[in-house]
Design a protein around this motif. Structure first.
Motif, PDB file in Angstrom:
ATOM      1  N   GLN A 135      14.399  37.427  -5.382  1.00 25.11           N
ATOM      2  CA  GLN A 135      13.820  36.109  -5.652  1.00 25.11           C
ATOM      3  C   GLN A 135      12.401  36.244  -6.200  1.00 25.11           C
ATOM      4  N   ASN A 136      11.611  37.112  -5.607  1.00 26.83           N
ATOM      5  CA  ASN A 136      10.233  37.302  -6.076  1.00 26.83           C
ATOM      6  C   ASN A 136      10.202  37.869  -7.492  1.00 26.83           C
ATOM      7  N   MET A 137      11.052  38.847  -7.747  1.00 25.81           N
ATOM      8  CA  MET A 137      11.088  39.452  -9.073  1.00 25.81           C
ATOM      9  C   MET A 137      11.579  38.461 -10.122  1.00 25.81           C
ATOM     10  N   LEU A 138      12.588  37.679  -9.758  1.00 22.62           N
ATOM     11  CA  LEU A 138      13.113  36.692 -10.690  1.00 22.62           C
ATOM     12  C   LEU A 138      12.078  35.601 -10.969  1.00 22.62           C
ATOM     13  N   THR A 139      11.394  35.138  -9.941  1.00 22.07           N
ATOM     14  CA  THR A 139      10.358  34.118 -10.120  1.00 22.07           C
ATOM     15  C   THR A 139       9.248  34.621 -11.037  1.00 22.07           C
ATOM     16  N   HIS A 155      26.545  31.425 -29.423  1.00 24.34           N
ATOM     17  CA  HIS A 155      26.667  30.225 -28.607  1.00 24.34           C
ATOM     18  C   HIS A 155      25.278  29.785 -28.144  1.00 24.34           C
ATOM     19  N   PRO A 156      24.975  28.499 -28.190  1.00 25.00           N
ATOM     20  CA  PRO A 156      23.652  28.049 -27.716  1.00 25.00           C
ATOM     21  C   PRO A 156      23.489  28.297 -26.222  1.00 25.00           C
ATOM     22  N   PRO A 157      22.239  28.391 -25.762  1.00 24.24           N
ATOM     23  CA  PRO A 157      21.993  28.666 -24.340  1.00 24.24           C
ATOM     24  C   PRO A 157      22.288  27.456 -23.460  1.00 24.24           C
ATOM     25  N   SER A 158      21.904  27.591 -22.210  1.00 24.96           N
ATOM     26  CA  SER A 158      22.133  26.586 -21.175  1.00 24.96           C
ATOM     27  C   SER A 158      23.602  26.538 -20.774  1.00 24.96           C
ATOM     28  N   GLU A 198      20.649  30.965  -9.036  1.00 19.96           N
ATOM     29  CA  GLU A 198      21.045  30.142 -10.180  1.00 19.96           C
ATOM     30  C   GLU A 198      20.231  28.849 -10.211  1.00 19.96           C
ATOM     31  N   SER A 199      20.079  28.227  -9.054  1.00 21.12           N
ATOM     32  CA  SER A 199      19.301  26.985  -8.973  1.00 21.12           C
ATOM     33  C   SER A 199      17.835  27.222  -9.312  1.00 21.12           C
ATOM     34  N   LEU A 200      17.314  28.352  -8.857  1.00 23.11           N
ATOM     35  CA  LEU A 200      15.927  28.704  -9.163  1.00 23.11           C
ATOM     36  C   LEU A 200      15.720  28.812 -10.669  1.00 23.11           C
ATOM     37  N   ILE A 201      16.599  29.504 -11.343  1.00 26.65           N
ATOM     38  CA  ILE A 201      16.488  29.661 -12.796  1.00 26.65           C
ATOM     39  C   ILE A 201      16.510  28.306 -13.482  1.00 26.65           C
ATOM     40  N   LYS A 202      17.446  27.448 -13.080  1.00 28.63           N
ATOM     41  CA  LYS A 202      17.599  26.142 -13.728  1.00 28.63           C
ATOM     42  C   LYS A 202      16.415  25.218 -13.453  1.00 28.63           C
ATOM     43  N   SER A 203      15.677  25.511 -12.385  1.00 31.30           N
ATOM     44  CA  SER A 203      14.489  24.706 -12.109  1.00 31.30           C
ATOM     45  C   SER A 203      13.322  25.077 -13.027  1.00 31.30           C
ATOM     46  N   TYR A 204      13.410  26.241 -13.664  1.00 26.52           N
ATOM     47  CA  TYR A 204      12.339  26.708 -14.543  1.00 26.52           C
ATOM     48  C   TYR A 204      12.667  26.525 -16.019  1.00 26.52           C
ATOM     49  N   THR A 205      13.937  26.659 -16.396  1.00 26.20           N
ATOM     50  CA  THR A 205      14.271  26.677 -17.820  1.00 26.20           C
ATOM     51  C   THR A 205      15.712  26.247 -18.086  1.00 26.20           C
ATOM     52  N   ASN A 226       7.598  34.971 -18.645  1.00 23.58           N
ATOM     53  CA  ASN A 226       8.326  34.953 -19.919  1.00 23.58           C
ATOM     54  C   ASN A 226       8.890  33.557 -20.205  1.00 23.58           C
ATOM     55  N   PRO A 227       8.024  32.556 -20.247  1.00 26.28           N
ATOM     56  CA  PRO A 227       8.516  31.174 -20.383  1.00 26.28           C
ATOM     57  C   PRO A 227       9.204  30.881 -21.708  1.00 26.28           C
ATOM     58  N   ASP A 228       8.941  31.687 -22.739  1.00 25.44           N
ATOM     59  CA  ASP A 228       9.499  31.416 -24.062  1.00 25.44           C
ATOM     60  C   ASP A 228      10.745  32.255 -24.370  1.00 25.44           C
ATOM     61  N   LYS A 229      11.139  33.088 -23.439  1.00 26.46           N
ATOM     62  CA  LYS A 229      12.309  33.948 -23.671  1.00 26.46           C
ATOM     63  C   LYS A 229      13.575  33.330 -23.108  1.00 26.46           C
ATOM     64  N   LYS A 230      14.695  33.614 -23.775  1.00 22.65           N
ATOM     65  CA  LYS A 230      15.994  33.288 -23.198  1.00 22.65           C
ATOM     66  C   LYS A 230      16.236  34.225 -22.026  1.00 22.65           C
TER      67      LYS A 230
END
Length: 227
Positions: A44-48, A154-157, A85-92, A54-58
């Protein structure tokens, strides 16, 4: 940019997808029997930090197919994966979450079911097998092939299961290794149900529409392990 140094990380080191605008996060907890809160916190810490830096990266993240089966019992590992998964979606929204089944590739000592079965048979260890357990599988180079195609075409998200659509009885996986290794397995059969079903229509439609050459089907596991 690749985070991690395990099997998944290494298979993408010479990938044809651009790493300049991508962050491939392949440093997550991989043992589905893990109960160590320190390991969960480490990921979790590493992913956060990865998301913040890297806010601009896919972002490409690898999760578990079991999350796509609401009826399947969820242990601490699966709850952790759902939280990530929820953590990622809360950021991007600039994300690709690929849910994987039993992964196999180079058969070094790695805590996956397939490697566990292989090592037990190879070293004459007795192990337990559930009589009504089934698993989906995918070979690591096919993960790479599919990820490269999705990121390029394929587009992201998206959150998507990647798996060979044929579901193997675990006893049949044991039989496959017995055939390949030329020796009988020593196991105790336990009466227990352990299975779920996946809807892989979206992935299969994509594979067909893009003309991807994959050997999915009943003979997939034997063929890939024979190579």
């Amino acid at each position: 940019m690749i985070i991690g140094n395990g099997q998944l990380a290494k298979v993408f080191t010479d990938s044809n997808i651009s790493h300049r605008d991508l962050c491939i996060f392949a440093s997550g907890v991989s043992n589905s029997n893990c109960t160590d809160p320190k390991e969960f916190a480490r990921e979790q810490n590493m992913l956060t930090n990865t998301l913040l830096q890297n806010p601009d990266k896919k972002l490409i993240y690898f999760s578990s197919c079991a999350l796509s089966a609401p009826e399947y019992p969820k242990n601490l590992y699966y709850h952790h994966k759902a939280n990530m998964e929820s953590l990622i979606k809360s950021y991007t929204d600039n994300l690709y979450i690929f849910r994987l089944p039993q992964l196999f590739g180079d058969l070094f000592l790695h805590k996956t079911l397939i490697n566990f079965i292989y090592k037990c048979i190879e070293h004459d260890h007795t192990f337990k097998v559930y009589d009504n357990a089934y698993r989906y599988v995918i070979e690591i180079n096919d993960v790479r092939k599919l990820v490269e195609a999705y990121v390029s075409l394929h587009p992201p998200s998206i959150t998507l299961d990647l798996a060979n659509p044929f579901r193997y009885r675990v006893l049949d996986i044991v039989t496959t290794f017995e055939s390949l290794l030329g020796k009988k397995a020593s196991y105790d059969l336990v009466k227990k149900d352990d299975q779920y079903l996946l809807n892989l229509k979206s992935m299969l439609n994509f594979v067909e529409s893009q003309g991807l050459q994959l050997d999915f089907g009943e003979g997939y596991l034997f063929k890939k392990l024979s190579q």
